[in-house]
Design a protein around this motif. Structure first.
Motif, PDB file in Angstrom:
ATOM      1  N   PHE A   1      -1.941  13.185  16.936  1.00 50.95           N
ATOM      2  CA  PHE A   1      -1.451  14.123  15.912  1.00 50.95           C
ATOM      3  C   PHE A   1      -1.195  15.463  16.573  1.00 50.95           C
ATOM      4  O   PHE A   1      -2.072  16.024  17.241  1.00 50.95           O
ATOM      5  CB  PHE A   1      -2.492  14.293  14.797  1.00 50.95           C
ATOM      6  CG  PHE A   1      -1.968  15.002  13.574  1.00 50.95           C
ATOM      7  CD1 PHE A   1      -1.687  14.294  12.413  1.00 50.95           C
ATOM      8  CD2 PHE A   1      -1.762  16.377  13.577  1.00 50.95           C
ATOM      9  CE1 PHE A   1      -1.189  14.942  11.288  1.00 50.95           C
ATOM     10  CE2 PHE A   1      -1.256  17.025  12.457  1.00 50.95           C
ATOM     11  CZ  PHE A   1      -0.978  16.312  11.311  1.00 50.95           C
TER      12      PHE A   1
ATOM     13  N   LYS B   1       1.752  11.131  15.106  1.00 54.43           N
ATOM     14  CA  LYS B   1       2.451  12.048  14.209  1.00 54.43           C
ATOM     15  C   LYS B   1       2.691  13.386  14.880  1.00 54.43           C
ATOM     16  O   LYS B   1       1.783  13.969  15.467  1.00 54.43           O
ATOM     17  CB  LYS B   1       1.642  12.257  12.923  1.00 54.43           C
ATOM     18  CG  LYS B   1       1.200  10.978  12.227  1.00 54.43           C
ATOM     19  CD  LYS B   1       2.378  10.176  11.699  1.00 54.43           C
ATOM     20  CE  LYS B   1       2.004   8.763  11.297  1.00 54.43           C
ATOM     21  NZ  LYS B   1       1.054   8.680  10.201  1.00 54.43           N
TER      22      LYS B   1
ATOM     23  N   MET C   1       0.014  13.422   6.398  1.00 58.26           N
ATOM     24  CA  MET C   1       0.743  12.939   7.582  1.00 58.26           C
ATOM     25  C   MET C   1      -0.113  11.949   8.370  1.00 58.26           C
ATOM     26  O   MET C   1       0.374  10.935   8.861  1.00 58.26           O
ATOM     27  CB  MET C   1       1.099  14.111   8.496  1.00 58.26           C
ATOM     28  CG  MET C   1       2.423  14.748   8.232  1.00 58.26           C
ATOM     29  SD  MET C   1       3.812  13.639   8.516  1.00 58.26           S
ATOM     30  CE  MET C   1       4.110  13.919  10.265  1.00 58.26           C
TER      31      MET C   1
ATOM     32  N   ARG D   1       9.729  19.974   2.121  1.00 55.24           N
ATOM     33  CA  ARG D   1       9.578  18.677   2.797  1.00 55.24           C
ATOM     34  C   ARG D   1       9.592  17.523   1.810  1.00 55.24           C
ATOM     35  O   ARG D   1       9.812  16.383   2.183  1.00 55.24           O
ATOM     36  CB  ARG D   1       8.261  18.637   3.582  1.00 55.24           C
ATOM     37  CG  ARG D   1       8.254  19.494   4.806  1.00 55.24           C
ATOM     38  CD  ARG D   1       6.996  19.300   5.641  1.00 55.24           C
ATOM     39  NE  ARG D   1       6.921  20.384   6.605  1.00 55.24           N
ATOM     40  CZ  ARG D   1       6.171  21.479   6.470  1.00 55.24           C
ATOM     41  NH1 ARG D   1       5.365  21.591   5.443  1.00 55.24           N
ATOM     42  NH2 ARG D   1       6.218  22.437   7.363  1.00 55.24           N
TER      43      ARG D   1
ATOM     44  N   TYR E   1       8.955  12.844   2.684  1.00 57.28           N
ATOM     45  CA  TYR E   1       8.737  13.226   4.075  1.00 57.28           C
ATOM     46  C   TYR E   1       8.071  12.141   4.929  1.00 57.28           C
ATOM     47  O   TYR E   1       8.515  11.860   6.040  1.00 57.28           O
ATOM     48  CB  TYR E   1       7.903  14.520   4.141  1.00 57.28           C
ATOM     49  CG  TYR E   1       7.880  15.103   5.520  1.00 57.28           C
ATOM     50  CD1 TYR E   1       8.976  15.821   6.002  1.00 57.28           C
ATOM     51  CD2 TYR E   1       6.801  14.912   6.363  1.00 57.28           C
ATOM     52  CE1 TYR E   1       8.981  16.333   7.280  1.00 57.28           C
ATOM     53  CE2 TYR E   1       6.803  15.430   7.654  1.00 57.28           C
ATOM     54  CZ  TYR E   1       7.893  16.133   8.103  1.00 57.28           C
ATOM     55  OH  TYR E   1       7.904  16.636   9.374  1.00 57.28           O
TER      56      TYR E   1
ATOM     57  N   TYR F   1       9.468  10.272   8.162  1.00 59.58           N
ATOM     58  CA  TYR F   1       8.818  10.257   9.475  1.00 59.58           C
ATOM     59  C   TYR F   1       8.591   8.824   9.962  1.00 59.58           C
ATOM     60  O   TYR F   1       8.661   8.554  11.167  1.00 59.58           O
ATOM     61  CB  TYR F   1       7.507  11.064   9.492  1.00 59.58           C
ATOM     62  CG  TYR F   1       7.098  11.359  10.917  1.00 59.58           C
ATOM     63  CD1 TYR F   1       7.711  12.382  11.634  1.00 59.58           C
ATOM     64  CD2 TYR F   1       6.173  10.557  11.586  1.00 59.58           C
ATOM     65  CE1 TYR F   1       7.403  12.621  12.959  1.00 59.58           C
ATOM     66  CE2 TYR F   1       5.860  10.790  12.925  1.00 59.58           C
ATOM     67  CZ  TYR F   1       6.476  11.821  13.605  1.00 59.58           C
ATOM     68  OH  TYR F   1       6.187  12.038  14.925  1.00 59.58           O
TER      69      TYR F   1
END
Lengths: 377, 271
Positions: free
Chosen positions: A25, A51, B82, B112, B257, B261
Motif C-alpha cells: 500500500f 494499492k 482501498m 473519486r 473508484y 483501481y
C-alpha cells in the motif's frame, strides 16, 4: 547464480526495498525530491495486486496509509520537508494509535519551500520532535543507494515489530544519485510481520500490556472488532482520562523503544579504534567524511568516522565512550546545528564538539572536514 | 416489536457525551436502523470519524471503529476502503469537521466516487469546543466567535457534495427521524460515494445564543424549513426562501473508484 544487479537511483532503490519488504500500500502526494518513490510504486504495486493512491494532500496521504495499515496492509508514504511538516499531525496519530507504517523523507533545505532541488539534512531534529506530545521515534539515515534498499526493508521490519511509524531520512544527493544495487535474494533479508492476536475476538484488547510492551495487532475486517482513537486510551482501546491508565500507556509506548535500543541501534565505525579525532556524519555527508579520513590517515592523522545508520533512538552510550577516547568529535551535517546538540549532550564536556554546517545547496566536501580536523589541538 | 439497538451498541459505553436535546442520538439511531436494514456484517463494517461531538459516535457502536484526527476521517476511510474494498465503510462527523478543516478530504472523496457512505451531522456550529461558528452557521447568527452576528456566507453541504462528484446525495433533518434510516440505507446500497446530510440541532451552544427558547422550538424550525424535493417543484422561489430541500437530491450511476483501481491492477498484470 549471480545476483540481480541494477543501476538505480536512491529513490528507485527505496521503492524496490519497500517491495522486497512486502509493502502493498502506498499513499502519496507529489513532492520534489521524493516523487520517484511514488512513480515507481504506482507502476509496480498494481502488478502484485497492491494499492497505490495519490491523495489530495500530504495529510491525506498520511491518513490513507494509517487506514490501509489498520486494514492489514504494509503501508508507505514518501515526502520531503514541506510535506513532512504537514504529516506531523498524523505521525503523532500513528504513534499514539500504534499503527505500523513507514515514512520516507527525502531531505531538501528549508524552512518552507526552501531549495526543492537541493540537498539538506535539516529535518533530523524534526524527525524526533516534530509532532507534539511525548512519543517514541525511530528514524534511519542510509548513506548509499544499496543502503536505502536495506534500510527501507529494516524500516518496515521495525515498524511491524514495534507497531509504530518509522521514518527513513536521506538527503536529495543520495535520493537522486545512481549506484549499482545488488538485489538480495528472496529470503536473504529477514522480513518481519506484525504479531497477530493469539486470543479470540471476545478476549482481544488492542493494547493489552499483559502481552508485553508491543501488544498484538488485529486488522480491520478480520473478525476482531476494536476501537482506534487518537485520544489517550486504555488497554481496551477506548478513551480514558484516568491518571494511572494514561501514565502507564504513555510510558509503555516510550519503553517500546528505550528497552529495545540494542535491537534498533545500527552504526558504522570507520577507523575509530585509535582515533584522536572522530567525525560524526550521516547520509551523503558521511561519504565526504570517509574520503577525508582516508586522506588524513595518509598524512598520519589519527582520524576516524562514526556514522549512525539509526539516528533515533540516538546512540548515546557509544558517543559518550568516544567522547572519552577522542580529543574532539566533529559533527558535519547539512544544516546550521542539529545533531551536534545531541553529541554535546552525550559527551557531557569530555571532548570538544566542533561543528561544520552547510545550507547553501552544496554538499560538505572532504577538504572542509580535513581542515576542521587539523584545527583540533 | 421494538427495534433492538443493543445488538449494535457496545456494552458499557453509554451514556454518550451528547447534551440533552441534541439531535445526534436521533441520527445515530437512524444509522443503526439503516445498517440493520442493509444487513451489514458488523465485522466487515468500519465506521470512521474525525473530531467533534458527532465524531464520538464510533466509540458507542460495535463495528471496526476508527476515531481519527480533526477533519481527516474521509482520508483515513479511503485508506481502509482501498486496502479492503470488500469492507463497508461509513464515515460520520459534523459540519465543521467535514467541510472546514476536512473540506479538502470531503470534496476529493466525492470526486473519486469511492464506495463509502458519509453521514454528516450538520448542527450549524462547532459544539464540542463551545459554539464557534462553522462554515454552516447561518449568516447573521451568533456564535461564541461571532457575537456581533456571523459575517460569513454559508456552505450548502449537499450542493458541495454534488458539485464535487458524489453520486448519491440526500438530506433530511433530525425531526424527520424515520427518513434518516431510509436515506442512509439507500446511500449504503448505492455504489459510489453517498452523502447523507442530517440537519441537526445543538441547543447548548447554538440554540442558546440564537434565542431558541427550547429544543422543541429548534425541532419546529427543522420541521418547517424542510421541503421535500417533490413538493418544492410546485413551489415558487418566494415560497422556497429560507427553506431547504430534503429527500434524495442527486443520484447517478458512474464509475466507482475501487472498481476503477481493480481495472488498473488488471492492466498492470497485463490481463
Amino acid at each position: 547464480m549471480a545476483k540481480k544487479v541494477a543501476l538505480l537511483q536512491g529513490n528507485e532503490a527505496c521503492a524496490q526495498g519497500a517491495l522486497y519488504a512486502g509493502c502493498n500500500f502506498f499513499g502519496g502526494y507529489p513532492i520534489t525530491p521524493s516523487t520517484e518513490v511514488a512513480e515507481v510504486l504506482s507502476v509496480e504495486l498494481p502488478k502484485i495486486g497492491g494499492k497505490f493512491i495519490q491523495m489530495e494532500d500530504e495529510i491525506a496521504a498520511m491518513a490513507s496509509i494509517i487506514g490501509g495499515a489498520l486494514a492489514g496492509s504494509k503501508a508507505l508514504t514518501a515526502t520531503s520537508g514541506p510535506g513532512m511538516s504537514l504529516k506531523q499531525e498524523l505521525l503523532g496519530y500513528a504513534c499514539i494509535a500504534e499503527v505500523p507504517c513507514v515514512i520516507i523523507n527525502v531531505m531538501r533545505g528549508g524552512p518552507s519551500t526552501g531549495m526543492p532541488t537541493g540537498p539538506g539534512q535539516s529535518d533530523v531534529q524534526q524527525a524526533k520532535w516534530g509532532t507534539h506530545g511525548d512519543h517514541p521515534v525511530i528514524a534511519l539515515v542510509p548513506a548509499s543507494c544499496q543502503e536505502i534498499f536495506t534500510e527501507t526493508v529494516r524500516a518496515f521490519n521495525l515498524a511491524e515489530k514495534y507497531r509504530m511509524p518509522v521514518q527513513v531520512l536521506y538527503d536529495e544527493i543520495i535520493g537522486h544519485m545512481r549506484e549499482r544495487i545488488e538485489f538480495p535474494e528472496p529470503g536473504e533479508l529477514e522480513i518481519i510481520n506484525r504479531t497477530e492476536p493469539s486470543v479470540g475476538p471476545e478476549e482481544y484488547k488492542p493494547f493489552d500490556p499483559s502481552f508485553g510492551d508491543v501488544p498484538p495487532m488485529a486488522a480491520f475486517g478480520s473478525g476482531y472488532r476494536f476501537h482506534v482513537t487518537g485520544l489517550n486510551k486504555a488497554a481496551d482501546g477506548f478513551p480514558t482520562t484516568k491518571a494511572d491508565l494514561v501514565d502507564n500507556e504513555q510510558r509503555r509506548q516510550l519503553r517500546k523503544i528505550s528497552a529495545a535500543q540494542s535491537d534498533i541501534e545500527l552504526n558504522e565505525e570507520y577507523m575509530t579504534e585509535d582515533a584522536e579525532v572522530v567525525v560524526f556524519a550521516y547520509g551523503s555527508t558521511s561519504r565526504s567524511a570517509r574520503y577525508a579520513v582516508n586522506e588524513l590517515r595518509k598524512e598520519g592523522v589519527k582520524a576516524g568516522m562514526f556514522r549512525p545508520i539509526t539516528l533515533w533512538p540516538f546512540p548515546e552510550k557509544r558517543i559518550a565512550e568516544l567522547g572519552k577516547q577522542a580529543k574532539a568529535i566533529i559533527v558535519a551535517e547539512l544544516n546550521l546545528g542539529q545533531m551536534n546538540l545531541e553529541v554535546e549532550r552525550c559527551v557531557k564536556g569530555a571532548c570538544d564538539v566542533p561543528f561544520i554546517g552547510r545550507v547553501d545547496g552544496e554538499p560538505i566536501n572532504p577538504g572542509q572536514i580535513m581542515d576542521k580536523v587539523k584545527e583540533v589541538k | 416489536m421494538a427495534f433492538d439497538y443493543d445488538k449494535y451498541l457496545r456494552p458499557g459505553k453509554l451514556p454518550h457525551i451528547w447534551c440533552p436535546g441534541c439531535g445526534h442520538g436521533i441520527a445515530m439511531k437512524g444509522l443503526i436502523r439503516a445498517i440493520d436494514t442493509c444487513g451489514l456484517d458488523k465485522s466487515n463494517t468500519a465506521i470512521v470519524s474525525g473530531i467533534g461531538c458527532a465524531s464520538r459516535l464510533p466509540g458507542y457502536v460495535d463495528f471496526n471503529t476508527l476515531h481519527t484526527a480533526h477533519g481527516r476521517a474521509a482520508a483515513f476511510a479511503t485508506g481502509v476502503k482501498m486496502a479492503k474494498p470488500e469492507m463497508n465503510v461509513i464515515v460520520v462527523g459534523g459540519d465543521g469537521d467535514g467541510t472546514a478543516i476536512g473540506g479538502n478530504h470531503f470534496i476529493h472523496a466525492c470526486r473519486r466516487n469511492i464506495d463509502m457512505t458519509y453521514v454528516i451531522f450538520n448542527n450549524f456550529i462547532y459544539g464540542m469546543t463551545g459554539g464557534q461558528f462553522s462554515p454552516c452557521t447561518p449568516t447573521g447568527h451568533k456564535a461564541s466567535t461571532t457575537v456581533y452576528g456571523n459575517p460569513d456566507p454559508v456552505f450548502d453541504i449537499s450542493k458541495l457534495a454534488i458539485g464535487a462528484g458524489a453520486s448519491f446525495v440526500a438530506r433530511t433533518t433530525a425531526f424527520h427521524a424515520t427518513q434518516i434510516d431510509k436515506l442512509i440505507a439507500e446511500g449504503i446500497k448505492h455504489k459510489g460515494l453517498s452523502v447523507i446530510e442530517v440537519l441537526d440541532d445543538c441547543p447548548t451552544t447554538y440554540g442558546r445564543r440564537n434565542k431558541f427558547r427550547s429544543v422543541i422550538e429548534m425541532m419546529e424550525r427543522l420541521k418547517t424549513m424542510a421541503v421535500p424535493v417533490a413538493a418544492a417543484s410546485k413551489m415558487t422561489a418566494e415560497q422556497l426562501e429560507g427553506k431547504v430541500l430534503t429527500g434524495v437530491l442527486h443520484k447517478e450511476e458512474k464509475p466507482e473508484y475501487c472498481e476503477q483501481y481493480a481495472e488498473v491492477i488488471k492492466r498492470a498484470k497485463g490481463a
